[in-house]
Design an enzyme around this catalytic site. Structure first.
Site, PDB file in Angstrom:
ATOM      1  N   LYS A  22       0.861  -1.173   0.000  1.00  0.00           N
ATOM      2  CA  LYS A  22       0.000   0.000   0.000  1.00  0.00           C
ATOM      3  C   LYS A  22       0.902   1.229   0.000  1.00  0.00           C
ATOM      4  CE  LYS A  22      -3.951   1.704   2.769  1.00  0.00           C
ATOM      5  NZ  LYS A  22      -4.820   1.378   3.917  1.00  0.00           N
ATOM      6  N   SER A  40      -9.661   1.615   2.673  1.00  0.00           N
ATOM      7  CA  SER A  40      -8.769   2.424   1.882  1.00  0.00           C
ATOM      8  C   SER A  40      -7.758   1.610   1.059  1.00  0.00           C
ATOM      9  CB  SER A  40      -8.015   3.392   2.786  1.00  0.00           C
ATOM     10  OG  SER A  40      -7.217   2.689   3.707  1.00  0.00           O
ATOM     11  N   SER A  74      -9.875  -0.966   6.644  1.00  0.00           N
ATOM     12  CA  SER A  74      -9.206  -0.780   5.354  1.00  0.00           C
ATOM     13  C   SER A  74      -8.504  -1.977   4.751  1.00  0.00           C
ATOM     14  CB  SER A  74      -8.218   0.368   5.446  1.00  0.00           C
ATOM     15  OG  SER A  74      -8.926   1.569   5.407  1.00  0.00           O
TER      16      SER A  74
HETATM   17  N1  GLN Z   1     -13.295   3.504   6.369  1.00  0.00           N
HETATM   18  C1  GLN Z   1     -12.315   3.826   7.355  1.00  0.00           C
HETATM   19  C2  GLN Z   1     -12.210   5.311   7.516  1.00  0.00           C
HETATM   20  O1  GLN Z   1     -12.577   6.000   6.603  1.00  0.00           O
HETATM   21  C3  GLN Z   1     -11.020   3.245   6.920  1.00  0.00           C
HETATM   22  C4  GLN Z   1      -9.870   3.602   7.770  1.00  0.00           C
HETATM   23  C5  GLN Z   1      -8.773   2.614   7.670  1.00  0.00           C
HETATM   24  O2  GLN Z   1      -8.964   1.465   8.065  1.00  0.00           O
HETATM   25  N2  GLN Z   1      -7.616   3.058   7.223  1.00  0.00           N
HETATM   26  O3  GLN Z   1     -11.758   5.800   8.486  1.00  0.00           O
END
Ligand code: GLN
Length: 471
Positions: free
Chosen positions: A78, A153, A177
């Protein structure tokens, strides 16, 4: 031609060991797929030029007889993981041309095993989002339907694994995420026990929630990568020393279902029907399905959306136009800060910085941040109590199947709702895995999520492998 579709980490290892194909040939197969699929799906922000050179280094390990299971295995990282000398932007303009000056511990571990990093995959800016629509570099499309999102994400890493653009990938999970994009792309994703995998060299989002974890095609591959990542790291103050890591028996008999959490507006009905069917299958396979009550866990989403932005606002303070990345000139220091942050950050990071600064501010600290932390303790108790009665908890990962690009991007609350079933594990710091289940009538992937007590990853792998045979 190597049959990438049916390749697992272990049989790729066998292939290289027996000389059926070389590390370079394997990497080149993946690069071919990436070249073909990336223009349409926007998976990788950059394919590293040194990928084949890394493969040659791996090949030497085979020749010398020092190769291990992950040697020569091509994977994606990532775009928030530091790989020395390579760009890392966290999906943001503010770090557009930033280059890592050292390796993240997870990168270091896999590199020293000889695994090959193909490139950096797309993500929501600073890991904030559920669709990669918040990436400054465009959305990653869903491998099953290119009008839909890949989730977020870690949409890039998940999509890479789904289309054979990498044999596995590393993501980060602060609130969903790894697991939610895994669900949307039909792959496996693991959020490990908080403190089990080092966060050193990862661009932080929420320090008390973030963990790095694998995305892979099946549970066994996920297990192999997790075992390689996990371990104490002196460089991460929240890393748990090895002698404090509980030994949890891997056997699973009782599966808890907190049904009271799985009702309500916005939860897809077809998905819930499928979930109930899966419980029936688990029951037929010999598991006892137990109803459990977790009275405070329903507050996980609001608790998360207070604690996470508080940590975000603190973490993102360092991107000030002076120390890292993008800098906009100004007549004085304040103007440099304002312009650099104003132009460098997209809407979602700006929104969360404001929210976080607010909940931490003098007049509101007790009302929001402190209160959220108190409720967090109650949620942790809920999990402790539940794991007195059951070995794992089952619930869906996502409340709905992959949604259309643009469908939720103007409605932050609708987007935050995507995290309803995933944030409880992060708030409690317990491990959770998302595993592909069946499909909707229209062919979109559905999931199953299992949650275990701290250091109970082995339980997740045990029931996960079983689930793969009965789903
Ligand atoms: N959907 C979560 C957020 O928007 C994802 C965050 C994550 O796990 N990096 O905060």
């Amino acid at each position: 031609m190597i049959d990438l579709k049916n390749l697992t980490i272990e049989n790729a290892h066998k292939g290289m060991k027996s000389g059926a194909f070389t590390c370079r040939e394997l990497v080149e197969e993946y690069l071919k797929v990436i070249k073909e699929k990336n223009p349409e799906l926007n998976i990788y922000l950059e394919v590293f030029e040194d990928a084949t050179a890394q493969a040659d280094v791996a090949q030497k390990k085979f020749t010398e007889g020092t190769a291990t299971t992950l040697t020569g295995i091509p994977f994606a990282i990532k775009d928030n993981m530091l790989f020395m000398g390579h760009k890392v932007s966290a999906g943001s303009k503010i770090l557009e041309n930033y280059k890592a000056t050292y390796n993240a511990t997870v990168v270091e571990k896999l590199k020293s095993a000889g695994a090959v990093i193909l490139g950096r995959a797309n993500m929501d800016e600073f890991a904030m989002g559920s669709s990669t629509e918040n990436s400054a570099y465009g959305v990653t499309k869903n491998p099953y339907d290119s009008e839909r999102v890949a989730g977020g994400s870690s949409g890039g890493p998940a999509c890479a694994v789904a289309v054979d653009g990498a044999l596995f990938a590393l993501g980060t999970d602060t609130g969903s995420s790894i697991r939610q994009p895994a669900s949307f792309c039909g792959v496996v994703g693991l959020y490990p026990t908080y403190g089990s995998v080092s966060r050193f060299g990862i661009i932080a989002m929420g320090n008390s929630l973030d963990q790095v974890g694998p995305l892979a095609k099946n549970v066994r591959d996920t297990e192999i990568v997790f075992n390689a990542l996990s371990g104490y790291d002196l460089m991460d103050a929240t890393s748990i020393p090895d002698n404090f890591r509980a030994q949890i028996p891997s056997e699973v008999k009782r599966v808890g279902v907190p049904r009271h959490l799985l009702k309500g507006e916005g939860i897809d009905l077809e998905l819930m029907e499928n979930f109930e069917k899966s419980l029936t299958k688990l029951k037929s396979a010999g598991y006892e399905i137990v109803d459990i009550e977790m009275p405070y866990t329903k507050y996980s989403l609001p608790v998360y959306y207070i604690i996470m932005p508080a940590e975000v606002s603190t973490n993102l303070a360092r991107f000030d136009g002076i120390r890292y990345g993008f800098s906009s000139p100004g007549k004085d220091l304040m103007e440099v800060y304002k312009k650099s942050r104003g132009h460098g950050f997209g809407r979602e990071p700006r929104r969360r910085i404001l929210l976080g600064a607010y909940v931490l501010s003098h007049g509101y600290y007790d009302a929001y941040y402190n209160k959220a932390n108190k409720i967090r303790s109650l949620i942790i108790n809920d999990f402790d109590n539940a794991f007195q009665k059951v070995d794992v908890i089952a619930m869906p990962t996502s409340p709905f199947p992959p949604f259309k690009i643009g469908e939720k991007s103007d409605d932050p609350l609708a987007m935050y709702f995507a995290d309803i079933f995933t944030v409880p594990a992060n708030v409690a710091g317990v491990p959770a895995i998302s595993i592909p289940n069946s499909f909707t009538k229209t062919g979109l992937p559905l999931d199953m999520q299992f949650i275990a007590p701290k250091f109970g990853e082995n339980r997740l792998f045990e029931i996960g492998k079983k689930f793969e045979t009965i789903r």
